[in-house]
Design a protein around this motif. Structure first.
Motif, PDB file in Angstrom:
ATOM      1  N   MET A 143     -17.736 -32.993  -2.436  1.00  0.00           N
ATOM      2  CA  MET A 143     -17.697 -31.518  -2.375  1.00  0.00           C
ATOM      3  C   MET A 143     -18.988 -31.011  -2.988  1.00  0.00           C
ATOM      4  O   MET A 143     -19.831 -31.813  -3.377  1.00  0.00           O
ATOM      5  CB  MET A 143     -16.464 -30.988  -3.099  1.00  0.00           C
ATOM      6  CG  MET A 143     -16.111 -31.686  -4.401  1.00  0.00           C
ATOM      7  SD  MET A 143     -14.863 -30.847  -5.390  1.00  0.00           S
ATOM      8  CE  MET A 143     -13.395 -31.079  -4.474  1.00  0.00           C
ATOM      9  N   THR A 144     -19.168 -29.715  -3.066  1.00  0.00           N
ATOM     10  CA  THR A 144     -20.431 -29.258  -3.638  1.00  0.00           C
ATOM     11  C   THR A 144     -20.402 -29.486  -5.150  1.00  0.00           C
ATOM     12  O   THR A 144     -19.335 -29.551  -5.760  1.00  0.00           O
ATOM     13  CB  THR A 144     -20.679 -27.760  -3.392  1.00  0.00           C
ATOM     14  OG1 THR A 144     -19.709 -27.012  -4.118  1.00  0.00           O
ATOM     15  CG2 THR A 144     -20.610 -27.413  -1.923  1.00  0.00           C
ATOM     16  N   LYS A 163     -21.122 -27.563  -7.532  1.00  0.00           N
ATOM     17  CA  LYS A 163     -20.494 -26.471  -8.257  1.00  0.00           C
ATOM     18  C   LYS A 163     -18.965 -26.571  -8.164  1.00  0.00           C
ATOM     19  O   LYS A 163     -18.251 -26.425  -9.165  1.00  0.00           O
ATOM     20  CB  LYS A 163     -20.972 -25.142  -7.668  1.00  0.00           C
ATOM     21  CG  LYS A 163     -20.316 -23.946  -8.298  1.00  0.00           C
ATOM     22  CD  LYS A 163     -20.602 -22.696  -7.490  1.00  0.00           C
ATOM     23  CE  LYS A 163     -19.597 -21.624  -7.825  1.00  0.00           C
ATOM     24  NZ  LYS A 163     -19.448 -20.653  -6.769  1.00  0.00           N
ATOM     25  N   ASP A 164     -18.464 -26.832  -6.954  1.00  0.00           N
ATOM     26  CA  ASP A 164     -17.008 -26.937  -6.778  1.00  0.00           C
ATOM     27  C   ASP A 164     -16.442 -28.091  -7.595  1.00  0.00           C
ATOM     28  O   ASP A 164     -15.376 -27.981  -8.200  1.00  0.00           O
ATOM     29  CB  ASP A 164     -16.643 -27.147  -5.299  1.00  0.00           C
ATOM     30  CG  ASP A 164     -16.771 -25.859  -4.517  1.00  0.00           C
ATOM     31  OD1 ASP A 164     -16.945 -24.801  -5.166  1.00  0.00           O
ATOM     32  OD2 ASP A 164     -16.703 -25.910  -3.281  1.00  0.00           O
ATOM     33  N   SER A 169     -16.539 -27.155 -11.340  1.00  0.00           N
ATOM     34  CA  SER A 169     -15.587 -26.103 -11.712  1.00  0.00           C
ATOM     35  C   SER A 169     -14.147 -26.511 -11.431  1.00  0.00           C
ATOM     36  O   SER A 169     -13.216 -25.823 -11.847  1.00  0.00           O
ATOM     37  CB  SER A 169     -15.926 -24.791 -11.006  1.00  0.00           C
ATOM     38  OG  SER A 169     -15.884 -24.964  -9.621  1.00  0.00           O
ATOM     39  N   SER A 170     -13.961 -27.650 -10.747  1.00  0.00           N
ATOM     40  CA  SER A 170     -12.594 -28.133 -10.577  1.00  0.00           C
ATOM     41  C   SER A 170     -12.054 -28.657 -11.915  1.00  0.00           C
ATOM     42  O   SER A 170     -10.882 -29.012 -12.025  1.00  0.00           O
ATOM     43  CB  SER A 170     -12.519 -29.235  -9.520  1.00  0.00           C
ATOM     44  OG  SER A 170     -13.090 -30.427 -10.014  1.00  0.00           O
ATOM     45  N   GLU A 177     -25.149 -25.715  -4.998  1.00  0.00           N
ATOM     46  CA  GLU A 177     -24.367 -25.705  -3.760  1.00  0.00           C
ATOM     47  C   GLU A 177     -24.561 -27.017  -2.996  1.00  0.00           C
ATOM     48  O   GLU A 177     -24.099 -27.149  -1.862  1.00  0.00           O
ATOM     49  CB  GLU A 177     -24.782 -24.527  -2.861  1.00  0.00           C
ATOM     50  CG  GLU A 177     -24.502 -23.151  -3.441  1.00  0.00           C
ATOM     51  CD  GLU A 177     -23.015 -22.912  -3.676  1.00  0.00           C
ATOM     52  OE1 GLU A 177     -22.179 -23.552  -3.008  1.00  0.00           O
ATOM     53  OE2 GLU A 177     -22.686 -22.081  -4.558  1.00  0.00           O
TER      54      GLU A 177
END
Ligand SMILES: Nc1ncnc2c1ncn2[C@@H]1O[C@H](COP(=O)(O)OP(=O)(O)O)[C@@H](O)[C@H]1O
Ligand SMILES: [Mg+2]
Length: 603
Positions: free
Chosen positions: A446-447, A449-450, A453-454, A487
Motif C-alpha cells: 500500500m502507499t 502513508k497508508d 497511518s494504519s 504517496e
C-alpha cells in the motif's frame, strides 16, 4: 473420518447445514429467496401447461371434421398453447438474473465470513496442523461449493413439483406404471451418492498432500523463492515434486471416474429400458383406441418430465450430499471456538495508568509439544522502564513476547498487568496500549502513508504525525527522496510500486509503531537489518520517550542494549541475569561473556 455411509443422520446433516447457511442468508435476502422460490414453482408448472394445451389442441383437430379456424375451443387452446410456450423464456431470463444476483451475494458473504473468521482465530488454532487441513478444504473447496449448495434448494422445488404433477397426470392412466418408473430411477440415485461420498472422502484423506502441492505451487509464484531456486538450480526439482504429488493425488480420483462410468452405464441401461417398455405400452393403447393421439403425446411428455424430474432429483440429491460434506467443513470452521477466550466480564485497562508488567513464575510449552520453552520465569517491568531482553537464538525471548500479547496462555504461572491477570483483561483494552514490531513483521503493498497511518486507525490520518513518526525511525530520510514521497506505493507487484530494502522495510514498520504512540513498546529485534548509525539514532528516540512510556526491546547489539535501564538475560527460557549494563558486566556472567565477544569483534 465421519459419514462413510449414507444414513438418516447424513440426511439430517444436510438439513442442518442448509438451515445454518439459510439462517445467515435469509435475514439479508428474504425477497430474493422468495422470488427465486416463486419462479421455481412457475418453471415447474409451465411445461405441463404447454403439453396439456398441445394435447387438447391435437385431440380437437383429430376428432372434429371440417373444423372452422374460428372455432371457440380451437382459439382458446391455441392461445393457451402459445402463451404457455413463450412465457417460460421470460421466466428463464428473470430466473437467471435472480440466480446471478444470489450467486454474487453468497460468494461475497462467505468470502468475507471466512476471512473474518480467519482473522479472529487465535494463533494456537492457526498453528494446529489438524486445523490446517480444515482451513485448506474450506478455502479450496467449501467456498466454491457454498454457492451451489445454497442455490440448489430451488432446484429441488422444481424437481419435486415436476415429479408430483407428472405423477398426478400419469395416475389418470395407470398407477402401477409409476412404481416401475420410480424403481428404475433408484440405481441412478445410489450411483450418484456413492461417488459423491468418495470424492469428498478422497479429498479429506489427502488434504495434507494437497497442502504440500499448493505450498510448492506458491513457492513457484513468489519472486523471493523463485530467485533462490534459480540460483540454487533446483527449479526442476521443485517442479518434479509438484508433479509427483499431483499425479499421486489424481490416481485415485481417476480410478473413481472410471468406476463411476461403469456403474452409471448400468443404471442408465435399466432406467432407459424401463422407459422403452412404457412407451410401447402407450402405443399399444393408442392402437387399441383406448387413448387419443393428443392424450398419448401428453402422457409421453409427462413421462419425460417425470424421468427428468427423477434423475434431476437423484443427481441433485447426490451433489447436494457431496457438497454437504464440504458444508460441514465450512460450518465447523465458522463455529470454531478460540482456545484463548476472552471472559465476558473482563477487566478493561484504562489508558490513564501506564502499564506495569509482571511475569509471575511463568512456564510454557507450545500446544501439542512436550518441551518446556519458558521455565519459571519471573520478572517485573516497571511502568516507564526501558528494558532490554538479551539471549542466544532460541532462548525464548520471542515466546515471552507472544505470551505478553496473549497469543498463548502460560501453561502455569501468570502474567499481570497493573496487578490484573492478563487472562481476565479485555484484550482490546490491552492491545490499545501496545505498539509491537515483531521479528517476522509483515510487509504490505500500500502507499507508505497508508501503511504508517494504519498504526492507529482514525478517521483522518494526519500527515504531520506520519512525518513526525518517520523522522523518529529515520524512514523520513529515504521516503522524502522517493518519486511519490509518502504517496509512494510499496511493493513491486503493483503499478508504480517500489521495493524498499529489508532495512528500509524495517524502518517503515517501526514508523508505524511510533505513529501509534503506544504506552508500551514491544520491539523484537527491530533494528536487526538496520545499520549501526541509524540504530543508535532510533534508540535515542526510545530513550527520550516520556517517563510513563515502557519499552521492551530485544536486541543482539550491545551498543544499544547497554543504554537500557535494565537488561534481562534469558537462557533456556529462564531469567539468568538481571541488572544494569554495569552491574551485569561486574557480575562477570553470561552477559559479560557475550559483551566481550562482541567488543572483541570491534577492536
Ligand atoms: N510456534 C511454535 N511451536 C513450537 N515451538 C516453537 C514455536 N515457536 C518457537 N518455538 C520454539 O521455541 C523456542 C524458543 O523460540 P523463540 O522464543 O523464538 O526464541 P528467541 O526469540 O529467543 O530466539 C525455540 O526452540 C523454537 O524452536
Ligand atoms: Mg526471537
Amino acid at each position: 473420518m465421519e459419514e462413510k455411509k449414507i444414513t438418516w443422520s447424513t440426511l439430517g446433516r444436510i438439513v442442518k447445514n442448509q438451515k445454518f447457511l439459510n439462517s445467515l442468508i435469509w435475514p439479508e435476502k428474504k425477497w430474493l429467496m422468495l422470488g427465486m422460490a416463486f419462479l421455481s414453482v412457475l418453471v415447474s408448472i409451465f411445461p405441463f401447461l404447454r403439453s396439456g394445451a398441445e394435447a387438447l389442441l391435437i385431440n380437437l383437430l383429430t376428432t372434429t371434421k371440417n373444423i372452422s379456424f374460428y372455432n371457440q375451443d380451437l382459439i382458446f387452446y391455441a392461445v393457451l398453447f402459445l402463451v404457455a410456450s413463450f412465457i417460460p423464456a421470460f421466466i428463464r431470463s428473470v430466473d437467471r438474473y435472480f440466480e446471478m444476483i444470489f450467486w454474487y451475494y453468497v460468494d461475497e458473504k462467505f468470502k468475507f465470513l471466512v476471512a473474518e473468521k480467519n482473522s479472529q482465530l487465535d494463533i494456537a488454532t492457526h498453528e494446529d496442523p489438524k486445523k490446517k487441513d480444515l482451513f485448506l478444504r474450506v478455502r479450496e473447496d467449501a467456498l466454491f461449493r457454498v454457492r451451489q449448495f445454497s442455490e440448489r434448494q430451488f432446484r429441488f422445488i422444481i424437481d419435486i413439483l415436476q415429479i408430483v404433477i407428472a405423477l398426478g397426470v400419469l395416475t389418470t392412466s395407470s398407477w402401477w406404471l409409476l412404481f416401475i418408473v420410480l424403481l428404475s430411477t433408484l440405481p441412478e440415485l445410489l450411483v450418484e451418492s456413492k461417488y459423491g461420498r468418495r470424492t469428498w472422502a478422497t479429498r479429506a484423506d489427502q488434504s495434507e498432500n494437497w497442502r504440500i502441492f499448493w505450498r510448492y505451487h506458491n513457492y513457484l509464484e513468489s519472486l523471493r523463492h523463485v530467485v533462490e531456486m534459480r540460483i540454487f538450480q533446483n527449479v526442476k526439482y521443485f517442479l518434479q515434486v509438484m508433479k509427483k504429488t499431483l499425479f499421486g493425488l489424481r490416481v485415485e480420483e481417476k480410478r473413481h471416474e472410471k468406476d463411476r462410468l461403469h456403474d452409471s452405464f448400468l443404471s442408465q441401461v435399466l432406467s432407459q429400458g424401463t422407459l422403452a417398455a412404457v412407451y410401447l405400452y402407450f402405443i399399444y393403447q393408442v392402437v387399441n383406441g383406448e387413448i387419443l393421439i393428443g392424450t398419448f403425446l401428453f402422457m409421453l411428455a409427462s413421462l419425460g418430465t417425470l424421468r427428468a424430474g427423477l434423475s434431476g432429483l437423484a443427481l441433485n440429491l447426490a451433489r447436494h450430499y457431496e457438497d454437504s460434506l464440504f458444508m460441514t467443513d465450512l460450518v465447523n470452521f465458522l463455529t470454531l471456538e478460540n482456545i484463548i477466550k476472552s471472559r465476558r466480564q473482563s477487566y478493561k485497562l484504562s489508558r490513564k495508568n501506564p502499564p506495569m508488567v509482571r511475569f509471575d513464575n511463568v512456564s510454557f510449552s507450545y500446544p501439542e509439544t512436550n518441551r518446556q520453552i519458558i521455565n519459571n520465569f519471573t520478572l517485573e517491568i516497571k511502568a516507564g522502564e526501558k528494558l532490554a531482553l538479551v539471549g542466544l537464538n532460541g532462548a525464548g525471548k520471542t515466546t515471552l513476547i507472544k505470551l505478553l500479547c496473549r497469543f498463548y496462555d502460560p501453561s502455569s504461572g501468570g502474567i499481570y498487568i497493573n496487578g490484573h491477570n492478563l487472562k481476565e483483561i479485555e484484550l482490546d483494552s490491552w492491545y490499545d496500549q501496545i505498539g509491537a514490531l515483531f521479528q517476522d513483521f509483515g510487509t504490505y503493498d500500500m502507499t507508505a502513508k497508508d501503511f504508517i497511518s494504519s498504526g492507529r486507525i482514525s478517521p483522518s490520518a494526519s500527515m504531520r504525525e506520519v512525518i513526525a513518526a518517520a523522522k523518529k525511525s529515520g524512514a523520513d530520510d529515504f521516503i522524502k527522496k522517493w518519486p511519490n514521497k509518502y504517496e509512494q506505493m510499496l511493493g513491486k507487484e503493483f503499478t508504480g510500486g517500489l521495493e524498499p530494502s529489508v532495512g528500509q522495510w524495517q524502518k517503515i514498520a517501526l514508523t508505524r509503531v511510533f505513529y501509534r504512540q503506544p504506552r508500551l513498546y514491544i520491539l523484537d529485534e527491530p533494528t536487526a537489518s538496520i545499520d549501526a548509525e541509524a540504530e543508535a539514532k532510533i534508540f535515542e528516540q526510545l530513550e527520550n520517550l516520556p517517563d510513563d512510556i515502557t519499552v521492551i526491546l530485544i536486541s543482539h547489539r550491545f551498543s544499544t542494549v547497554r543504554k537500557a535501564d535494565r537488561v534481562a538475560v534469558v537462557a533456556d527460557g529462564e531469567l539468568k541475569e538481571l541488572g544494569t549494563h554495569e552491574e551485569l558486566l561486574a557480575q562477570g556472567g553470561e552477559y559479560a561473556r557475550l559483551f566481550k565477544i562482541q567488543a572483541l569483534g570491534y577492536e
